[in-house]
Motif scaffolding. Structure first.
Motif, PDB file in Angstrom:
ATOM      1  N   GLY A 157      75.614  -5.792  62.261  1.00 32.85           N
ATOM      2  CA  GLY A 157      76.512  -6.720  61.582  1.00 32.85           C
ATOM      3  C   GLY A 157      76.676  -6.384  60.111  1.00 32.85           C
ATOM      4  N   ASP A 158      75.569  -6.019  59.467  1.00 30.61           N
ATOM      5  CA  ASP A 158      75.639  -5.613  58.056  1.00 30.61           C
ATOM      6  C   ASP A 158      76.517  -4.377  57.891  1.00 30.61           C
ATOM      7  OD1 ASP A 158      73.906  -7.697  57.456  1.00 30.61           O
ATOM      8  OD2 ASP A 158      72.136  -6.393  57.301  1.00 30.61           O
ATOM      9  N   MET A 159      76.373  -3.443  58.824  1.00 27.58           N
ATOM     10  CA  MET A 159      77.168  -2.218  58.752  1.00 27.58           C
ATOM     11  C   MET A 159      78.641  -2.513  59.005  1.00 27.58           C
ATOM     12  SD  MET A 159      74.857   0.691  60.540  1.00 27.58           S
ATOM     13  CE  MET A 159      73.431   1.360  59.709  1.00 27.58           C
ATOM     14  N   LEU A 160      78.941  -3.334  60.001  1.00 27.54           N
ATOM     15  CA  LEU A 160      80.338  -3.677  60.276  1.00 27.54           C
ATOM     16  C   LEU A 160      80.963  -4.433  59.110  1.00 27.54           C
ATOM     17  CD1 LEU A 160      80.104  -4.651  64.046  1.00 27.54           C
ATOM     18  CD2 LEU A 160      81.367  -2.718  63.084  1.00 27.54           C
ATOM     19  N   GLU A 161      80.189  -5.283  58.477  1.00 25.45           N
ATOM     20  CA  GLU A 161      80.698  -6.003  57.306  1.00 25.45           C
ATOM     21  C   GLU A 161      80.993  -5.033  56.163  1.00 25.45           C
ATOM     22  OE1 GLU A 161      79.714 -10.000  54.701  1.00 25.45           O
ATOM     23  OE2 GLU A 161      78.201  -9.221  56.073  1.00 25.45           O
ATOM     24  N   THR A 162      80.140  -4.036  55.996  1.00 26.96           N
ATOM     25  CA  THR A 162      80.367  -3.011  54.972  1.00 26.96           C
ATOM     26  C   THR A 162      81.612  -2.197  55.306  1.00 26.96           C
ATOM     27  OG1 THR A 162      77.996  -2.886  54.510  1.00 26.96           O
ATOM     28  CG2 THR A 162      79.352  -1.028  53.786  1.00 26.96           C
ATOM     29  N   VAL A 163      81.774  -1.840  56.585  1.00 28.90           N
ATOM     30  CA  VAL A 163      82.968  -1.104  57.021  1.00 28.90           C
ATOM     31  C   VAL A 163      84.215  -1.936  56.731  1.00 28.90           C
ATOM     32  CG1 VAL A 163      84.208  -0.229  59.049  1.00 28.90           C
ATOM     33  CG2 VAL A 163      81.804   0.341  58.717  1.00 28.90           C
ATOM     34  N   TYR A 164      84.145  -3.224  57.012  1.00 24.98           N
ATOM     35  CA  TYR A 164      85.277  -4.113  56.728  1.00 24.98           C
ATOM     36  C   TYR A 164      85.651  -4.046  55.242  1.00 24.98           C
ATOM     37  CZ  TYR A 164      87.864  -8.381  55.768  1.00 24.98           C
ATOM     38  OH  TYR A 164      88.807  -9.270  55.328  1.00 24.98           O
ATOM     39  N   THR A 165      84.663  -4.189  54.384  1.00 25.92           N
ATOM     40  CA  THR A 165      84.899  -4.161  52.934  1.00 25.92           C
ATOM     41  C   THR A 165      85.497  -2.819  52.506  1.00 25.92           C
ATOM     42  OG1 THR A 165      83.090  -5.708  52.565  1.00 25.92           O
ATOM     43  CG2 THR A 165      83.804  -4.411  50.666  1.00 25.92           C
ATOM     44  N   LEU A 166      84.960  -1.734  53.046  1.00 28.53           N
ATOM     45  CA  LEU A 166      85.475  -0.402  52.704  1.00 28.53           C
ATOM     46  C   LEU A 166      86.915  -0.234  53.160  1.00 28.53           C
ATOM     47  CD1 LEU A 166      82.319   1.665  53.649  1.00 28.53           C
ATOM     48  CD2 LEU A 166      83.243   1.384  51.344  1.00 28.53           C
ATOM     49  N   LYS A 167      87.212  -0.653  54.385  1.00 25.28           N
ATOM     50  CA  LYS A 167      88.568  -0.493  54.922  1.00 25.28           C
ATOM     51  C   LYS A 167      89.579  -1.350  54.172  1.00 25.28           C
ATOM     52  CE  LYS A 167      87.638   1.125  59.594  1.00 25.28           C
ATOM     53  NZ  LYS A 167      88.526   2.280  59.624  1.00 25.28           N
ATOM     54  N   VAL A 168      89.218  -2.578  53.874  1.00 29.28           N
ATOM     55  CA  VAL A 168      90.127  -3.475  53.152  1.00 29.28           C
ATOM     56  C   VAL A 168      90.473  -2.901  51.782  1.00 29.28           C
ATOM     57  CG1 VAL A 168      90.231  -5.744  52.015  1.00 29.28           C
ATOM     58  CG2 VAL A 168      89.494  -5.579  54.378  1.00 29.28           C
ATOM     59  N   ASN A 169      89.529  -2.181  51.197  1.00 32.57           N
ATOM     60  CA  ASN A 169      89.736  -1.612  49.867  1.00 32.57           C
ATOM     61  C   ASN A 169      90.146  -0.141  49.897  1.00 32.57           C
ATOM     62  OD1 ASN A 169      89.011  -3.848  47.950  1.00 32.57           O
ATOM     63  ND2 ASN A 169      87.214  -3.852  49.274  1.00 32.57           N
ATOM     64  N   GLY A 170      90.399   0.389  51.097  1.00 32.90           N
ATOM     65  CA  GLY A 170      90.855   1.779  51.214  1.00 32.90           C
ATOM     66  C   GLY A 170      89.819   2.813  50.834  1.00 32.90           C
ATOM     67  N   LEU A 171      88.542   2.529  51.099  1.00 31.84           N
ATOM     68  CA  LEU A 171      87.466   3.415  50.661  1.00 31.84           C
ATOM     69  C   LEU A 171      86.743   4.124  51.801  1.00 31.84           C
ATOM     70  CD1 LEU A 171      85.986   1.023  47.948  1.00 31.84           C
ATOM     71  CD2 LEU A 171      87.462   3.001  47.582  1.00 31.84           C
ATOM     72  N   GLU A 172      87.374   4.229  52.965  1.00 27.03           N
ATOM     73  CA  GLU A 172      86.730   4.872  54.109  1.00 27.03           C
ATOM     74  C   GLU A 172      86.296   6.305  53.806  1.00 27.03           C
ATOM     75  OE1 GLU A 172      90.329   2.730  56.091  1.00 27.03           O
ATOM     76  OE2 GLU A 172      89.868   3.602  54.161  1.00 27.03           O
ATOM     77  N   GLU A 173      87.057   6.973  52.963  1.00 27.08           N
ATOM     78  CA  GLU A 173      86.773   8.379  52.662  1.00 27.08           C
ATOM     79  C   GLU A 173      85.389   8.550  52.022  1.00 27.08           C
ATOM     80  OE1 GLU A 173      87.614  12.023  53.588  1.00 27.08           O
ATOM     81  OE2 GLU A 173      88.952  10.371  54.058  1.00 27.08           O
ATOM     82  N   LEU A 174      84.893   7.529  51.349  1.00 23.15           N
ATOM     83  CA  LEU A 174      83.540   7.609  50.772  1.00 23.15           C
ATOM     84  C   LEU A 174      82.501   7.862  51.858  1.00 23.15           C
ATOM     85  CD1 LEU A 174      83.596   4.668  48.216  1.00 23.15           C
ATOM     86  CD2 LEU A 174      83.637   7.096  47.711  1.00 23.15           C
ATOM     87  N   ILE A 175      82.615   7.148  52.966  1.00 21.42           N
ATOM     88  CA  ILE A 175      81.656   7.305  54.057  1.00 21.42           C
ATOM     89  C   ILE A 175      81.845   8.654  54.739  1.00 21.42           C
ATOM     90  CG2 ILE A 175      80.875   6.362  56.268  1.00 21.42           C
ATOM     91  CD1 ILE A 175      80.068   4.701  53.790  1.00 21.42           C
ATOM     92  N   ARG A 176      83.063   9.096  54.884  1.00 24.23           N
ATOM     93  CA  ARG A 176      83.308  10.415  55.485  1.00 24.23           C
ATOM     94  C   ARG A 176      82.724  11.533  54.610  1.00 24.23           C
ATOM     95  NH1 ARG A 176      88.418   7.726  56.764  1.00 24.23           N
ATOM     96  NH2 ARG A 176      88.248   7.101  58.954  1.00 24.23           N
ATOM     97  N   THR A 177      82.814  11.373  53.301  1.00 19.92           N
ATOM     98  CA  THR A 177      82.222  12.340  52.368  1.00 19.92           C
ATOM     99  C   THR A 177      80.700  12.321  52.479  1.00 19.92           C
ATOM    100  OG1 THR A 177      84.093  12.102  50.848  1.00 19.92           O
ATOM    101  CG2 THR A 177      82.055  12.989  49.933  1.00 19.92           C
ATOM    102  N   ILE A 178      80.123  11.150  52.538  1.00 19.35           N
ATOM    103  CA  ILE A 178      78.668  11.037  52.699  1.00 19.35           C
ATOM    104  C   ILE A 178      78.226  11.712  53.998  1.00 19.35           C
ATOM    105  CG2 ILE A 178      76.802   9.380  53.175  1.00 19.35           C
ATOM    106  CD1 ILE A 178      78.212   7.484  51.166  1.00 19.35           C
ATOM    107  N   LYS A 179      79.002  11.508  55.057  1.00 20.81           N
ATOM    108  CA  LYS A 179      78.676  12.115  56.360  1.00 20.81           C
ATOM    109  C   LYS A 179      78.635  13.641  56.266  1.00 20.81           C
ATOM    110  CE  LYS A 179      80.389  11.927  61.060  1.00 20.81           C
ATOM    111  NZ  LYS A 179      81.462  11.403  61.877  1.00 20.81           N
TER     112      LYS A 179
END
Length: 77
Positions: free
Chosen positions: A50-72
């Motif tokens: 749930g914590d991870m999904l909430e973080t994903v929600y925040t990232l997606k709403v703010n257009g920051l998904e690429e941060l996680i892809r870079t970390i990966k």
């Protein structure tokens, strides 16, 4: 309240896949935005997922998904 994200949490988030449902085995960051918004409206599961999904929600709403892809890419499993 934690102001800086936990690096280990973000690295783990980058490598975590959805454990069940229609999008089972898809990386959390790659879940469709409408699905994550649905969870936001319904209520996120309890615990780390749930914590991870909430973080994903925040990232997606703010257009920051690429941060996680870079970390990966920077921290391969």
């Amino acid at each position: 309240m934690q102001l800086q994200p936990d690096r280990d949490f973000l690295v783990q988030l980058a490598h975590t896949k959805m454990p069940y449902g229609k999008y089972k085995d898809r990386f959390l960051i790659d879940l469709p935005e409408y699905y994550v918004v649905w969870y936001h409206n319904k209520g996120f599961p309890k615990g780390k997922l749930g914590d991870m999904l909430e973080t994903v929600y925040t990232l997606k709403v703010n257009g920051l998904e690429e941060l996680i892809r870079t970390i990966k890419k920077q921290y391969p499993k």
